[in-house]
Design a protein around this motif. Structure first.
Motif, PDB file in Angstrom:
ATOM      1  N   GLU A   1      -2.690  -9.272 -13.858  1.00 14.63           N
ATOM      2  CA  GLU A   1      -2.688  -7.716 -13.737  1.00 14.63           C
ATOM      3  C   GLU A   1      -3.542  -7.945 -12.473  1.00 14.63           C
ATOM      4  O   GLU A   1      -4.875  -8.568 -12.401  1.00 14.63           O
ATOM      5  CB  GLU A   1      -3.951  -7.153 -14.102  1.00 14.63           C
ATOM      6  CG  GLU A   1      -3.103  -6.975 -15.958  1.00 14.63           C
ATOM      7  CD  GLU A   1      -2.456  -5.738 -16.151  1.00 14.63           C
ATOM      8  OE1 GLU A   1      -2.842  -5.057 -15.348  1.00 14.63           O
ATOM      9  OE2 GLU A   1      -1.049  -5.078 -17.130  1.00 14.63           O
ATOM     10  N   LEU A   2      -3.202  -6.843 -10.988  1.00 12.48           N
ATOM     11  CA  LEU A   2      -4.796  -6.749 -10.614  1.00 12.48           C
ATOM     12  C   LEU A   2      -5.304  -5.608 -10.164  1.00 12.48           C
ATOM     13  O   LEU A   2      -4.755  -4.784 -10.773  1.00 12.48           O
ATOM     14  CB  LEU A   2      -4.031  -7.484  -8.631  1.00 12.48           C
ATOM     15  CG  LEU A   2      -3.057  -8.465  -8.617  1.00 12.48           C
ATOM     16  CD1 LEU A   2      -2.344  -8.607  -7.022  1.00 12.48           C
ATOM     17  CD2 LEU A   2      -4.167 -10.246  -8.938  1.00 12.48           C
ATOM     18  N   ASP A   3      -5.260  -4.899  -8.942  1.00 10.16           N
ATOM     19  CA  ASP A   3      -6.163  -3.369  -9.263  1.00 10.16           C
ATOM     20  C   ASP A   3      -5.317  -2.306  -9.049  1.00 10.16           C
ATOM     21  O   ASP A   3      -5.427  -1.686  -9.953  1.00 10.16           O
ATOM     22  CB  ASP A   3      -7.391  -4.007  -8.234  1.00 10.16           C
ATOM     23  CG  ASP A   3      -8.406  -4.334  -8.799  1.00 10.16           C
ATOM     24  OD1 ASP A   3      -8.986  -4.806  -9.408  1.00 10.16           O
ATOM     25  OD2 ASP A   3      -9.934  -4.334  -7.660  1.00 10.16           O
ATOM     26  N   ASP A   4      -4.470  -3.253  -8.193  1.00  3.09           N
ATOM     27  CA  ASP A   4      -3.617  -1.669  -7.616  1.00  3.09           C
ATOM     28  C   ASP A   4      -1.885  -2.430  -8.812  1.00  3.09           C
ATOM     29  O   ASP A   4      -1.029  -1.369  -9.099  1.00  3.09           O
ATOM     30  CB  ASP A   4      -3.165  -1.696  -6.679  1.00  3.09           C
ATOM     31  CG  ASP A   4      -4.836  -1.884  -5.500  1.00  3.09           C
ATOM     32  OD1 ASP A   4      -5.165  -0.552  -6.483  1.00  3.09           O
ATOM     33  OD2 ASP A   4      -4.882  -1.913  -4.710  1.00  3.09           O
TER      34      ASP A   4
ATOM     35  N   ASP B   1       4.715  -0.353  -9.419  1.00  2.00           N
ATOM     36  CA  ASP B   1       3.553  -0.880 -10.631  1.00  2.00           C
ATOM     37  C   ASP B   1       3.742  -2.210 -10.971  1.00  2.00           C
ATOM     38  O   ASP B   1       2.605  -3.018 -11.265  1.00  2.00           O
ATOM     39  CB  ASP B   1       4.054   0.043 -11.973  1.00  2.00           C
ATOM     40  CG  ASP B   1       4.389   1.387 -11.538  1.00  2.00           C
ATOM     41  OD1 ASP B   1       2.957   1.921 -11.017  1.00  2.00           O
ATOM     42  OD2 ASP B   1       4.961   1.774 -12.144  1.00  2.00           O
TER      43      ASP B   1
ATOM     44  N   ASP C   1       0.783  -1.283  -0.310  1.00  2.00           N
ATOM     45  CA  ASP C   1       0.045  -0.084   0.173  1.00  2.00           C
ATOM     46  C   ASP C   1       1.154   0.616  -0.535  1.00  2.00           C
ATOM     47  O   ASP C   1       0.438   1.998  -1.229  1.00  2.00           O
ATOM     48  CB  ASP C   1      -0.696   0.052   1.366  1.00  2.00           C
ATOM     49  CG  ASP C   1      -1.912  -0.770   1.254  1.00  2.00           C
ATOM     50  OD1 ASP C   1      -2.403  -1.567  -0.305  1.00  2.00           O
ATOM     51  OD2 ASP C   1      -2.787  -1.235   1.836  1.00  2.00           O
TER      52      ASP C   1
ATOM     53  N   ARG D   1       0.657  -5.119 -11.863  1.00  2.00           N
ATOM     54  CA  ARG D   1       1.255  -6.469 -11.965  1.00  2.00           C
ATOM     55  C   ARG D   1       1.432  -7.362 -10.994  1.00  2.00           C
ATOM     56  O   ARG D   1       2.343  -6.351 -10.455  1.00  2.00           O
ATOM     57  CB  ARG D   1       1.254  -5.674 -13.325  1.00  2.00           C
ATOM     58  CG  ARG D   1       1.017  -5.506 -14.674  1.00  2.00           C
ATOM     59  CD  ARG D   1       1.534  -4.925 -15.549  1.00  2.00           C
ATOM     60  NE  ARG D   1       3.179  -4.119 -15.463  1.00  2.00           N
ATOM     61  CZ  ARG D   1       4.006  -4.302 -15.554  1.00  2.00           C
ATOM     62  NH1 ARG D   1       4.308  -5.582 -15.648  1.00  2.00           N
ATOM     63  NH2 ARG D   1       4.949  -4.173 -15.034  1.00  2.00           N
TER      64      ARG D   1
END
Ligand code: URA
Ligand code: SF4
Length: 203
Positions: A164-167, A135, A130, A169
């Motif tokens: 690919e995740l939301d926040d 990236d 977080d 790769r």
């Protein structure tokens, strides 16, 4: 039997990565803190575009306090060098922050962390991801891959690929220790470097 609470209740409510690191130093979220020397928190560029995630500190990291300073770290350094990637621009961490081992005489033999310990320690990794906000997150080996992508993700299927995740790769490859243990070390090393090149989108 002591019931350990997991790391969540030790994670401070702050955006300051250094404060989070300091708090991790006194985590008793699972039983691994008892026999290990110290918490080995992530290290590197606080706003790195790329985070590398390993398994847990090994013997050398446990004594030194920093991730990837032992044999696996040296192999990783060589791979990064061969790719022209500056380690100082990355953030390196582990799925589990304390060394799990078994004593055999004077030696401390690495043991894989249990699923319960990976889950207990996950809030630290989540907080690092977080706050660093990369990236790309590169998982080195099965424990890191399970910690980031869930227990059903398979390194053999995913290595050299990104998801690919939301926040960010997520790229997957093997653990550098697996390269050190491989019967054909030269070939295993080439495949490791090749995976990294692909997840870094260099080829
Ligand atoms: N292996 C890991 O997974 N992490 C380290 O920091 C060292 C060895
Ligand atoms: Fe806390 Fe993780 Fe260490 Fe367990 S391994 S005590 S959850 S920092």
């Amino acid at each position: 039997m002591t019931v350990y609470p997991g790391a969540a209740e030790y994670v401070p409510d702050t955006d300051d990565l250094e404060a989070v690191r300091a708090a991790a130093g006194t985590c008793h979220g699972c039983d691994l803190y008892r026999d290990a020397t110290q918490t080995v928190f992530g290290a590197g560029a606080p706003h790195a575009r790329t985070v590398l995630v390993g398994e847990q500190p090994g013997n050398d990291e446990d004594l030194d306090g920093h991730p990837f300073v032992g044999p696996a770290g040296r192999l990783l350094d060589r791979a990064l060098d061969d790719l022209g990637v500056d380690r100082a621009a990355l953030y390196l961490t582990n799925a589990v922050k304390h060394f799990r081992f078994e004593r055999r005489g004077k030696r401390r033999i690495h043991q894989q962390p249990r699923r319960t310990e990976i889950v207990a320690c996950a809030p630290w990794l989540r907080t690092e991801l977080d706050l660093v906000a990369p990236d790309l997150v590169v998982c080195l080996g099965a424990i890191a891959t399970h910690a980031v992508l869930g227990p059903r993700a398979e390194v053999t299927e995913l290595r050299g690929h990104t998801v690919e995740l939301d926040d960010f790769r997520v790229g997957v490859t093997v653990h550098p220790s697996a390269v050190l243990r491989a019967p054909d070390r030269a070939r295993s090393y080439t495949e490791f470097v090749d995976d990294l090149a692909r997840v870094f989108e260099m080829r």
